[in-house]
Design a protein around this motif. Structure first.
Motif, PDB file in Angstrom:
ATOM      1  N   TYR A   1     -31.951  65.014 -42.665  1.00  0.00           N
ATOM      2  CA  TYR A   1     -30.842  64.157 -43.048  1.00  0.00           C
ATOM      3  C   TYR A   1     -31.226  63.766 -44.276  1.00  0.00           C
ATOM      4  CZ  TYR A   1     -28.790  64.777 -38.615  1.00  0.00           C
ATOM      5  OH  TYR A   1     -28.361  65.154 -37.430  1.00  0.00           O
TER       6      TYR A   1
ATOM      7  N   LEU B   1     -30.414  61.399 -47.483  1.00  0.00           N
ATOM      8  CA  LEU B   1     -29.595  60.353 -48.328  1.00  0.00           C
ATOM      9  C   LEU B   1     -29.761  60.560 -49.601  1.00  0.00           C
ATOM     10  CD1 LEU B   1     -31.081  57.412 -45.749  1.00  0.00           C
ATOM     11  CD2 LEU B   1     -28.545  58.437 -45.701  1.00  0.00           C
TER      12      LEU B   1
ATOM     13  N   ASP C   1     -28.569  59.089 -53.554  1.00  0.00           N
ATOM     14  CA  ASP C   1     -27.989  58.332 -54.610  1.00  0.00           C
ATOM     15  C   ASP C   1     -27.558  59.125 -55.843  1.00  0.00           C
ATOM     16  OD1 ASP C   1     -28.789  56.086 -52.704  1.00  0.00           O
ATOM     17  OD2 ASP C   1     -30.604  56.002 -53.726  1.00  0.00           O
TER      18      ASP C   1
ATOM     19  N   LEU D   1     -20.524  58.279 -48.623  1.00  0.00           N
ATOM     20  CA  LEU D   1     -20.814  56.930 -48.191  1.00  0.00           C
ATOM     21  C   LEU D   1     -20.343  55.920 -48.872  1.00  0.00           C
ATOM     22  CD1 LEU D   1     -24.426  57.944 -46.504  1.00  0.00           C
ATOM     23  CD2 LEU D   1     -22.098  58.228 -45.361  1.00  0.00           C
TER      24      LEU D   1
ATOM     25  N   ASP E   1     -25.600  51.265 -49.015  1.00  0.00           N
ATOM     26  CA  ASP E   1     -26.826  51.528 -49.637  1.00  0.00           C
ATOM     27  C   ASP E   1     -27.068  52.928 -50.406  1.00  0.00           C
ATOM     28  OD1 ASP E   1     -27.478  48.831 -49.187  1.00  0.00           O
ATOM     29  OD2 ASP E   1     -28.800  49.501 -47.401  1.00  0.00           O
ATOM     30  N   HIS E   2     -26.389  54.116 -49.938  1.00  0.00           N
ATOM     31  CA  HIS E   2     -26.626  55.402 -50.527  1.00  0.00           C
ATOM     32  C   HIS E   2     -25.124  55.852 -50.516  1.00  0.00           C
ATOM     33  CE1 HIS E   2     -30.805  55.170 -49.614  1.00  0.00           C
ATOM     34  NE2 HIS E   2     -30.422  54.501 -48.320  1.00  0.00           N
TER      35      HIS E   2
ATOM     36  N   ILE F   1     -24.494  61.665 -47.729  1.00  0.00           N
ATOM     37  CA  ILE F   1     -25.568  61.877 -46.719  1.00  0.00           C
ATOM     38  C   ILE F   1     -25.299  63.425 -46.460  1.00  0.00           C
ATOM     39  CG2 ILE F   1     -24.337  61.113 -44.599  1.00  0.00           C
ATOM     40  CD1 ILE F   1     -26.938  60.529 -43.290  1.00  0.00           C
TER      41      ILE F   1
ATOM     42  N   THR G   1     -33.083  61.122 -53.639  1.00  0.00           N
ATOM     43  CA  THR G   1     -33.247  61.519 -52.601  1.00  0.00           C
ATOM     44  C   THR G   1     -34.107  60.902 -51.528  1.00  0.00           C
ATOM     45  OG1 THR G   1     -34.294  63.358 -52.575  1.00  0.00           O
ATOM     46  CG2 THR G   1     -32.019  63.643 -53.079  1.00  0.00           C
ATOM     47  N   LYS G   2     -33.704  60.634 -50.334  1.00  0.00           N
ATOM     48  CA  LYS G   2     -34.593  60.229 -49.050  1.00  0.00           C
ATOM     49  C   LYS G   2     -34.334  60.992 -48.026  1.00  0.00           C
ATOM     50  CE  LYS G   2     -36.101  56.206 -46.674  1.00  0.00           C
ATOM     51  NZ  LYS G   2     -36.014  54.726 -46.596  1.00  0.00           N
ATOM     52  N   THR G   3     -35.320  61.969 -47.537  1.00  0.00           N
ATOM     53  CA  THR G   3     -35.321  62.797 -46.640  1.00  0.00           C
ATOM     54  C   THR G   3     -35.732  62.257 -45.216  1.00  0.00           C
ATOM     55  OG1 THR G   3     -35.477  64.401 -47.982  1.00  0.00           O
ATOM     56  CG2 THR G   3     -35.820  65.195 -45.844  1.00  0.00           C
TER      57      THR G   3
END
Length: 105
Positions: A33, A35, A37, A62, A65-66, A69, A97-99
Protein backbone atom coordinates in the motif's frame (compact mmCIF):
# COMPACT_ATOMS: atom_id res chain seq x y z
CA UNK A 1 0.61 0.27 -20.14
CA UNK A 2 -2.77 -0.87 -21.21
CA UNK A 3 -4.40 -3.09 -18.57
CA UNK A 4 -6.56 -4.76 -21.21
CA UNK A 5 -3.43 -6.39 -22.61
CA UNK A 6 -2.97 -8.13 -19.27
CA UNK A 7 -6.46 -9.61 -19.24
CA UNK A 8 -7.77 -7.30 -16.53
CA UNK A 9 -10.45 -4.65 -16.49
CA UNK A 10 -9.81 -1.16 -15.19
CA UNK A 11 -12.75 0.63 -13.59
CA UNK A 12 -12.37 4.35 -12.84
CA UNK A 13 -14.93 6.21 -10.77
CA UNK A 14 -14.77 9.64 -9.23
CA UNK A 15 -12.12 9.40 -6.52
CA UNK A 16 -11.32 5.71 -6.93
CA UNK A 17 -9.96 3.27 -9.47
CA UNK A 18 -10.06 -0.47 -9.25
CA UNK A 19 -8.52 -3.07 -11.55
CA UNK A 20 -10.49 -6.29 -11.70
CA UNK A 21 -7.80 -8.96 -11.40
CA UNK A 22 -7.97 -12.48 -10.04
CA UNK A 23 -7.16 -12.40 -6.34
CA UNK A 24 -3.95 -14.37 -5.82
CA UNK A 25 -3.30 -16.31 -2.67
CA UNK A 26 -1.03 -14.44 -0.29
CA UNK A 27 1.78 -16.92 -0.95
CA UNK A 28 1.67 -16.22 -4.70
CA UNK A 29 1.98 -12.43 -4.76
CA UNK A 30 3.22 -9.52 -2.68
CA UNK A 31 0.87 -6.72 -1.69
CA UNK A 32 1.89 -3.16 -0.89
CA UNK A 33 0.00 0.00 0.00
CA UNK A 34 1.45 3.36 -0.99
CA UNK A 35 0.45 6.55 0.81
CA UNK A 36 0.98 9.43 -1.61
CA UNK A 37 1.35 13.15 -0.92
CA UNK A 38 0.84 15.45 -3.91
CA UNK A 39 0.99 19.12 -4.84
CA UNK A 40 -2.23 20.97 -3.99
CA UNK A 41 -4.75 20.65 -6.81
CA UNK A 42 -3.05 17.68 -8.49
CA UNK A 43 -4.99 14.91 -6.73
CA UNK A 44 -7.19 14.00 -9.70
CA UNK A 45 -4.32 14.13 -12.23
CA UNK A 46 -2.15 11.86 -10.07
CA UNK A 47 -5.08 9.55 -9.44
CA UNK A 48 -5.72 9.23 -13.19
CA UNK A 49 -2.01 8.61 -13.86
CA UNK A 50 -1.95 5.72 -11.36
CA UNK A 51 -4.18 3.81 -13.80
CA UNK A 52 -1.10 3.54 -16.06
CA UNK A 53 0.97 1.74 -13.41
CA UNK A 54 0.42 -1.95 -14.19
CA UNK A 55 0.67 -3.30 -10.64
CA UNK A 56 -1.73 -0.71 -9.18
CA UNK A 57 -4.99 -2.58 -8.61
CA UNK A 58 -6.81 0.05 -6.54
CA UNK A 59 -6.37 3.73 -5.73
CA UNK A 60 -8.44 6.21 -3.74
CA UNK A 61 -8.25 9.95 -3.12
CA UNK A 62 -8.15 10.62 0.64
CA UNK A 63 -8.84 13.38 3.12
CA UNK A 64 -6.41 13.59 6.02
CA UNK A 65 -2.66 13.22 6.43
CA UNK A 66 -2.13 11.83 2.91
CA UNK A 67 -3.74 12.64 -0.43
CA UNK A 68 -4.05 9.21 -2.05
CA UNK A 69 -3.59 5.54 -1.26
CA UNK A 70 -2.77 2.92 -3.87
CA UNK A 71 -2.78 -0.86 -3.56
CA UNK A 72 -0.10 -2.63 -5.59
CA UNK A 73 0.11 -6.36 -6.28
CA UNK A 74 3.23 -7.91 -7.83
CA UNK A 75 5.20 -11.17 -7.79
CA UNK A 76 7.45 -9.86 -4.99
CA UNK A 77 8.18 -6.78 -2.89
CA UNK A 78 11.12 -5.92 -5.15
CA UNK A 79 8.74 -5.43 -8.05
CA UNK A 80 6.53 -3.21 -5.88
CA UNK A 81 9.56 -1.14 -4.85
CA UNK A 82 10.61 -0.74 -8.49
CA UNK A 83 7.10 0.37 -9.49
CA UNK A 84 7.01 2.95 -6.70
CA UNK A 85 10.48 4.34 -7.40
CA UNK A 86 10.35 4.23 -11.21
CA UNK A 87 6.68 4.88 -11.94
CA UNK A 88 4.65 6.28 -9.03
CA UNK A 89 7.27 8.80 -7.89
CA UNK A 90 7.78 10.01 -11.47
CA UNK A 91 4.14 11.07 -11.85
CA UNK A 92 4.04 14.89 -12.06
CA UNK A 93 2.63 16.30 -8.82
CA UNK A 94 3.81 13.49 -6.53
CA UNK A 95 5.79 15.01 -3.65
CA UNK A 96 6.32 12.05 -1.35
CA UNK A 97 5.41 8.38 -0.96
CA UNK A 98 5.35 5.98 1.96
CA UNK A 99 5.15 2.27 1.12
CA UNK A 100 3.68 -0.27 3.52
CA UNK A 101 4.25 -3.98 2.85
CA UNK A 102 1.37 -6.37 3.39
CA UNK A 103 2.13 -9.06 5.97
CA UNK A 104 1.63 -12.75 5.26
CA UNK A 105 0.57 -14.17 8.62
Amino acid sequence: RNPSRRGSTLVVRAGTLKRDVPQPSSSDMAVGYVLIDVDPGSEQRVHAALANVACVVDATVLFGDHDLIAKLVAPDLGDIAKAVVNEVRSIPGVKQTKTLAGADL
